[in-house]
Design a protein around this motif. Structure first.
Motif, PDB file in Angstrom:
ATOM      1  N   SER A  47       0.828  -1.196   0.000  1.00 11.75           N
ATOM      2  CA  SER A  47       0.000   0.000   0.000  1.00 11.75           C
ATOM      3  C   SER A  47       0.870   1.258   0.000  1.00 11.75           C
ATOM      4  CB  SER A  47      -0.916   0.022   1.226  1.00 11.75           C
ATOM      5  OG  SER A  47      -1.649   1.229   1.276  1.00 11.75           O
ATOM      6  N   LEU A  48       0.482   2.242  -0.804  1.00  9.72           N
ATOM      7  CA  LEU A  48       1.186   3.523  -0.851  1.00  9.72           C
ATOM      8  C   LEU A  48       0.448   4.602  -0.063  1.00  9.72           C
ATOM      9  CD1 LEU A  48       2.187   3.588  -4.630  1.00  9.72           C
ATOM     10  CD2 LEU A  48       3.555   2.848  -2.681  1.00  9.72           C
ATOM     11  N   GLU A  49      -0.664   4.235   0.553  1.00 11.61           N
ATOM     12  CA  GLU A  49      -1.453   5.201   1.290  1.00 11.61           C
ATOM     13  C   GLU A  49      -0.879   5.429   2.688  1.00 11.61           C
ATOM     14  OE1 GLU A  49      -4.039   6.901  -0.106  1.00 11.61           O
ATOM     15  OE2 GLU A  49      -3.345   5.857  -1.906  1.00 11.61           O
ATOM     16  N   ASP A  50      -1.256   6.569   3.310  1.00 13.88           N
ATOM     17  CA  ASP A  50      -0.848   6.847   4.684  1.00 13.88           C
ATOM     18  C   ASP A  50      -1.463   5.810   5.629  1.00 13.88           C
ATOM     19  OD1 ASP A  50       0.573   9.060   3.928  1.00 13.88           O
ATOM     20  OD2 ASP A  50      -1.102  10.446   4.225  1.00 13.88           O
ATOM     21  N   HIS A  51      -0.731   5.520   6.704  1.00 13.35           N
ATOM     22  CA  HIS A  51      -1.205   4.536   7.667  1.00 13.35           C
ATOM     23  C   HIS A  51      -2.466   5.021   8.379  1.00 13.35           C
ATOM     24  CE1 HIS A  51       3.106   3.709   7.199  1.00 13.35           C
ATOM     25  NE2 HIS A  51       2.812   2.460   7.486  1.00 13.35           N
ATOM     26  N   ILE A  52      -3.295   4.064   8.785  1.00 13.43           N
ATOM     27  CA  ILE A  52      -4.366   4.328   9.734  1.00 13.43           C
ATOM     28  C   ILE A  52      -3.742   4.252  11.127  1.00 13.43           C
ATOM     29  CG2 ILE A  52      -6.568   3.515  10.652  1.00 13.43           C
ATOM     30  CD1 ILE A  52      -7.087   2.240   7.913  1.00 13.43           C
ATOM     31  N   ALA A  53      -3.861   5.320  11.910  1.00 11.47           N
ATOM     32  CA  ALA A  53      -3.148   5.379  13.186  1.00 11.47           C
ATOM     33  C   ALA A  53      -4.093   5.745  14.319  1.00 11.47           C
ATOM     34  CB  ALA A  53      -2.008   6.387  13.106  1.00 11.47           C
ATOM     35  N   ALA A  54      -3.793   5.191  15.495  1.00 14.75           N
ATOM     36  CA  ALA A  54      -4.543   5.522  16.711  1.00 14.75           C
ATOM     37  C   ALA A  54      -3.601   5.381  17.894  1.00 14.75           C
ATOM     38  CB  ALA A  54      -5.749   4.604  16.877  1.00 14.75           C
ATOM     39  N   GLU A  55      -3.892   6.121  18.956  1.00 13.47           N
ATOM     40  CA  GLU A  55      -3.044   6.086  20.152  1.00 13.47           C
ATOM     41  C   GLU A  55      -3.898   5.818  21.376  1.00 13.47           C
ATOM     42  OE1 GLU A  55       0.690   8.584  22.073  1.00 13.47           O
ATOM     43  OE2 GLU A  55      -0.808   9.635  20.872  1.00 13.47           O
ATOM     44  N   PHE A  56      -3.492   4.829  22.166  1.00 13.90           N
ATOM     45  CA  PHE A  56      -4.166   4.502  23.417  1.00 13.90           C
ATOM     46  C   PHE A  56      -3.108   4.430  24.509  1.00 13.90           C
ATOM     47  CE2 PHE A  56      -6.727   2.646  20.030  1.00 13.90           C
ATOM     48  CZ  PHE A  56      -7.978   3.169  20.320  1.00 13.90           C
ATOM     49  N   GLY A  57      -3.202   5.348  25.456  1.00 11.91           N
ATOM     50  CA  GLY A  57      -2.190   5.417  26.490  1.00 11.91           C
ATOM     51  C   GLY A  57      -0.844   5.778  25.903  1.00 11.91           C
ATOM     52  N   ASP A  58       0.174   4.980  26.199  1.00 15.71           N
ATOM     53  CA  ASP A  58       1.520   5.255  25.698  1.00 15.71           C
ATOM     54  C   ASP A  58       1.857   4.460  24.440  1.00 15.71           C
ATOM     55  OD1 ASP A  58       2.006   6.977  27.820  1.00 15.71           O
ATOM     56  OD2 ASP A  58       2.740   5.356  29.116  1.00 15.71           O
ATOM     57  N   VAL A  59       0.868   3.761  23.871  1.00 14.35           N
ATOM     58  CA  VAL A  59       1.120   2.902  22.715  1.00 14.35           C
ATOM     59  C   VAL A  59       0.442   3.473  21.474  1.00 14.35           C
ATOM     60  CG1 VAL A  59       0.917   0.573  21.765  1.00 14.35           C
ATOM     61  CG2 VAL A  59       1.270   0.890  24.225  1.00 14.35           C
ATOM     62  N   THR A  60       1.187   3.532  20.380  1.00 13.92           N
ATOM     63  CA  THR A  60       0.665   3.974  19.091  1.00 13.92           C
ATOM     64  C   THR A  60       0.465   2.761  18.186  1.00 13.92           C
ATOM     65  OG1 THR A  60       1.799   6.101  19.249  1.00 13.92           O
ATOM     66  CG2 THR A  60       1.075   5.410  17.066  1.00 13.92           C
ATOM     67  N   TYR A  61      -0.736   2.656  17.602  1.00 10.79           N
ATOM     68  CA  TYR A  61      -1.068   1.552  16.713  1.00 10.79           C
ATOM     69  C   TYR A  61      -1.232   2.093  15.298  1.00 10.79           C
ATOM     70  CZ  TYR A  61      -2.278  -0.595  21.190  1.00 10.79           C
ATOM     71  OH  TYR A  61      -2.243  -1.060  22.484  1.00 10.79           O
ATOM     72  N   ILE A  62      -0.581   1.470  14.336  1.00  6.54           N
ATOM     73  CA  ILE A  62      -0.722   1.881  12.952  1.00  6.54           C
ATOM     74  C   ILE A  62      -0.955   0.649  12.079  1.00  6.54           C
ATOM     75  CG2 ILE A  62       0.690   3.954  13.201  1.00  6.54           C
ATOM     76  CD1 ILE A  62       2.979   2.480  11.900  1.00  6.54           C
ATOM     77  N   MET A  63      -1.704   0.826  10.987  1.00  6.19           N
ATOM     78  CA  MET A  63      -1.992  -0.285  10.085  1.00  6.19           C
ATOM     79  C   MET A  63      -2.206   0.242   8.675  1.00  6.19           C
ATOM     80  SD  MET A  63      -4.901  -3.310  10.327  1.00  6.19           S
ATOM     81  CE  MET A  63      -6.253  -2.289   9.751  1.00  6.19           C
ATOM     82  N   ASN A  64      -1.773  -0.534   7.708  1.00 11.94           N
ATOM     83  CA  ASN A  64      -2.137  -0.288   6.322  1.00 11.94           C
ATOM     84  C   ASN A  64      -2.226  -1.613   5.589  1.00 11.94           C
ATOM     85  OD1 ASN A  64       0.538  -0.979   6.037  1.00 11.94           O
ATOM     86  ND2 ASN A  64       1.055   0.724   4.697  1.00 11.94           N
ATOM     87  N   GLY A  65      -2.801  -1.599   4.399  1.00 11.30           N
ATOM     88  CA  GLY A  65      -2.962  -2.839   3.654  1.00 11.30           C
ATOM     89  C   GLY A  65      -3.628  -2.594   2.327  1.00 11.30           C
ATOM     90  N   LEU A  66      -4.008  -3.677   1.667  1.00 10.54           N
ATOM     91  CA  LEU A  66      -4.668  -3.568   0.362  1.00 10.54           C
ATOM     92  C   LEU A  66      -5.448  -4.833   0.058  1.00 10.54           C
ATOM     93  CD1 LEU A  66      -3.051  -5.445  -1.940  1.00 10.54           C
ATOM     94  CD2 LEU A  66      -1.373  -3.633  -1.712  1.00 10.54           C
ATOM     95  N   VAL A  67      -6.367  -4.697  -0.896  1.00  9.30           N
ATOM     96  CA  VAL A  67      -7.115  -5.821  -1.450  1.00  9.30           C
ATOM     97  C   VAL A  67      -7.012  -5.720  -2.965  1.00  9.30           C
ATOM     98  CG1 VAL A  67      -9.352  -6.938  -1.662  1.00  9.30           C
ATOM     99  CG2 VAL A  67      -8.703  -5.862   0.504  1.00  9.30           C
ATOM    100  N   ASP A  68      -6.648  -6.841  -3.619  1.00  4.70           N
ATOM    101  CA  ASP A  68      -6.449  -6.847  -5.068  1.00  4.70           C
ATOM    102  C   ASP A  68      -7.179  -8.050  -5.666  1.00  4.70           C
ATOM    103  OD1 ASP A  68      -4.916  -5.506  -7.282  1.00  4.70           O
ATOM    104  OD2 ASP A  68      -4.138  -7.538  -7.531  1.00  4.70           O
ATOM    105  N   THR A  69      -7.851  -7.860  -6.785  1.00  5.18           N
ATOM    106  CA  THR A  69      -8.609  -8.942  -7.441  1.00  5.18           C
ATOM    107  C   THR A  69      -8.152  -9.074  -8.885  1.00  5.18           C
ATOM    108  OG1 THR A  69     -10.379  -7.378  -7.990  1.00  5.18           O
ATOM    109  CG2 THR A  69     -10.622  -8.664  -5.965  1.00  5.18           C
ATOM    110  N   PRO A  70      -7.040  -9.776  -9.131  1.00  3.12           N
ATOM    111  CA  PRO A  70      -6.505  -9.858 -10.496  1.00  3.12           C
ATOM    112  C   PRO A  70      -7.225 -10.885 -11.377  1.00  3.12           C
ATOM    113  CG  PRO A  70      -5.092 -11.052  -8.991  1.00  3.12           C
ATOM    114  CD  PRO A  70      -6.159 -10.413  -8.146  1.00  3.12           C
ATOM    115  N   LEU A  71      -7.467 -10.497 -12.621  1.00  6.62           N
ATOM    116  CA  LEU A  71      -7.876 -11.415 -13.675  1.00  6.62           C
ATOM    117  C   LEU A  71      -6.598 -11.789 -14.421  1.00  6.62           C
ATOM    118  CD1 LEU A  71      -9.876 -12.863 -15.559  1.00  6.62           C
ATOM    119  CD2 LEU A  71     -10.095 -10.701 -16.822  1.00  6.62           C
TER     120      LEU A  71
END
Length: 338
Positions: free
Chosen positions: A35-59
């Motif tokens: 994925s080239l997009e910016d991460h999805i990020a959230a912070e809870f307490g002293d911990v930062t969580y980030i995630m990114n990904g993709l879905v692809d359906t090739p023929l």
């Protein structure tokens, strides 16, 4: 190489860390799609969580006349990080990928595969442990083409085992890295990148001591490989050139392999185009591949992608099949990155 030499090798990299440095962000995605997009990020307490990904359906259209098929690929990377009281940055990183057809993803043996690693970093660099065998390869390789372009053979045949540990350190425009796996194989890499005037230059070098198991054969080779990449970026245009040499040795058989790969990529408006080519030889046996890719951006994260990929390489000695790949494929897919 003994375990003591491996430890000394990694320690020697640590000793050069004499100037203020920053922790290096680690990616465990060693696959073709990311994925080239910016991460999805959230912070809870002293911990930062980030995630990114993709879905692809090739023929997948087989241009050799074999059956066409529709497939699905999805992957994501999740990281949880926190700053310790001594200001060290500790992170746990997890990458997972599902592919309905394993032939679409190199070295994928199951429908789902994953990598996990723990890293700790600060001004002295970053220490890694876990399934980190592909980190240096991703840092020093030629960047991938647009859309569904996938250039075959553009790397050494030898690989490290998945589990291991390593160290990354930055000095200005330079990044140095070293990895060692459970079988005492090791990987060393250096990357230089800095803009000069209106252009950006990137140079890489990599040395790998590893093993390779021939296709469809239990025969194992010791692999020693050296490779490098030169890249220039001007505006939205990128040109690069890569070259490599590999020595393969097994009981009663020694082989020399070399290769050269080159390509260009340009982005104009919402369209990205790339064209790549590869030529190499193993003891006089040719290997040839080419890839053309197109990406059309529809909206944030959503795109249409095309890839035309060609590969032809057959190298055999006695009963040993080193490479055996002949294919002409077209891949058309809708992709969503988040």
């Amino acid at each position: 190489m003994t375990a003591h030499k491996t430890v000394l090798l990694l320690c020697s990299l640590l000793l050069v860390a004499v100037s203020p440095l920053s922790a290096q962000q680690v990616s465990l995605n060693y696959e073709r799609l990311s994925s080239l997009e910016d991460h999805i990020a959230a912070e809870f307490g002293d911990v930062t969580y980030i995630m990114n990904g993709l879905v692809d359906t090739p023929l997948v259209l087989d241009l050799d006349g074999n059956a066409d098929r529709m497939e699905a690929i999805g992957n994501f990377q999740f990281e949880a990080s926190t700053q310790l009281p001594n200001r060290w940055l500790a992170a746990l990183t997890y990458f997972g990928q599902y592919a309905s057809d394993q032939s679409l993803v190199a070295d994928m043996e199951d429908d789902y595969q994953d990598n996990v690693a723990l890293s700790v970093g600060s001004y002295w660099g970053t220490v890694l442990v876990g399934e980190v065998s592909g980190v240096i390869r991703e840092q020093t390789r030629r960047l991938r083409g647009a859309g569904n372009a996938s250039l075959a053979f553009d790397e050494a045949l030898g690989r490290l085992q998945e589990d291991g540990g390593g160290y990354l350190v930055r000095f200005g425009p330079w990044v140095f890295a070293g990895l060692a796996d459970d079988d005492e194989n090791f990987d060393l890499g250096a990357t230089y990148q800095r803009p000069t005037g209106t252009r950006d230059y990137r140079l890489t070098a990599r040395y790998t001591d590893s093993t390779f198991t021939a296709a469809g054969d239990a025969r194992s080779f010791d692999s020693t490989a050296l490779s490098g990449v030169g890249e220039i970026i001007f505006g939205s245009t990128r040109w690069d050139l890569g070259a490599g040499y590999e020595h393969l040795s097994s009981e009663g058989l020694k082989l020399e392999r070399w290769y050269v790969s080159a390509g260009g990529r340009i982005k104009t408006g919402v369209v990205s185009l790339s064209l790549e080519g590869h030529y190499g030889q193993t003891e006089g046996e040719d290997e040839v591949s080419g890839a053309f890719g197109v990406q059309y951006d529809i909206a944030r994260g959503l795109s249409l992608n095309l890839g035309l990929n060609y590969a032809d390489a057959t190298a055999r000695w006695d009963t040993t099949r080193l490479t055996d790949s002949r294919e002409k494929k077209a891949l058309l897919s809708a992709r969503y990155s988040f």
